[in-house]
Design an enzyme around this catalytic site. Sequence first.
Site, PDB file in Angstrom:
ATOM      1  N   CYS A 277       0.783  -1.245   0.000  1.00  0.00           N
ATOM      2  CA  CYS A 277       0.000   0.000   0.000  1.00  0.00           C
ATOM      3  C   CYS A 277       0.813   1.293   0.000  1.00  0.00           C
ATOM      4  CB  CYS A 277      -0.942   0.003   1.209  1.00  0.00           C
ATOM      5  SG  CYS A 277      -2.183  -1.313   1.158  1.00  0.00           S
ATOM      6  N   ILE A 278       1.617   1.520   1.028  1.00  0.00           N
ATOM      7  CA  ILE A 278       2.235   2.833   1.214  1.00  0.00           C
ATOM      8  C   ILE A 278       3.179   3.220   0.061  1.00  0.00           C
ATOM      9  CG2 ILE A 278       3.645   4.267   2.744  1.00  0.00           C
ATOM     10  CD1 ILE A 278       2.551   2.665   5.079  1.00  0.00           C
TER      11      ILE A 278
END
Length: 357
Positions: A277-278
Amino acid sequence: MEMDKILSDFDKKIKNKQLIIAVVGLGYVGFPLALEFAKKKIKVMGIEIDAHRLKSIAVRKSYISDISSQELNAVLACGYFKASSSFADIAQADVVLICVPTPLKGKYLPDISFIKNAVSQVALHLKKGALVILESTTYPGTTEEEILPIFQNRGFRHGKDFYLCFSPERIDPGNKKFPVQKIPKVIGGLSPQATQLAMSVYRIIIQQVVPVSSCRAAETVKLLENTFRLINIGLIDELSMMAHQMKIDIWEVIGAASTKPFGFMPFYPGPGVGGHCIPKDPLYLHWKAKSFGFHSRFIKLASNVINYMPEYIVKRVKDALLRMGSKLEGAKILVVGVTYKKDIKDLRKSPSIDVIN
């Protein structure tokens, strides 16, 4: 009146355990969701094209760190969950959850081909009145601009033949404090009616549902969450490099700053960021913003700082060896911690791998 009847029919099916859910993509998002619904005695059909995953399920062996093989075995024994590679199973489903990957092409370009391919298959088999929910993290506008037309091209009319929502996944692998059912679920439908239907479905397994005004708002929620983290990690990484030059212990500074009971949230420097995600989600937002003539400077800057960290770690090691009269070439180096976060067996985009390489 028609919407009242549809909601009533959904509620009856939920109450009578007659609702059928199809989950497309049995990865770290779809697999836990599927099992949670099955535990509530809801019939769930998992659709997965990865032969390795299907084989693991067949032999009752989990391939996800948050799901034990014992848990999988117990769910399979109850008979409410089955997995296959056949999209034809969707013809039975009242609800279809789409949980497929959304990677990047190269460094900065979103790749939603997995979503579009999955939706195209779903549209071939979707039954009238079904609810479709996209969970894959993506840029604002995807649900309305990319997904809706695929259904419309097959003659589906939203609000008449089917309903469409976006609900961002928020699963945090390895987080025992916040398992699936304890993470509030954000829901944004293409219409208020679609949102209502999705809320009634997620309430089967989720303690708190959070409706928002649109699919675009829901899509942006997840990107805000991870952009917040990316920028703060990039900031503390930059400050750690600055502190080193100034001969200041950044860990001491963070510890002392953390004693402030308001207005401060500690972030910690490291060799970069990993996971699905990040490193990726904020760049989806950065890319989409450009189509509106807006250049997001914070996102690109933070991403560049973080991407530099593995190289910086190697430079620090090299400098330390030189101070001891040694060279990096030929040195023996022990790397402690290779997964992208502690206590999980997950190497996705782990910066430790970049450091090792």
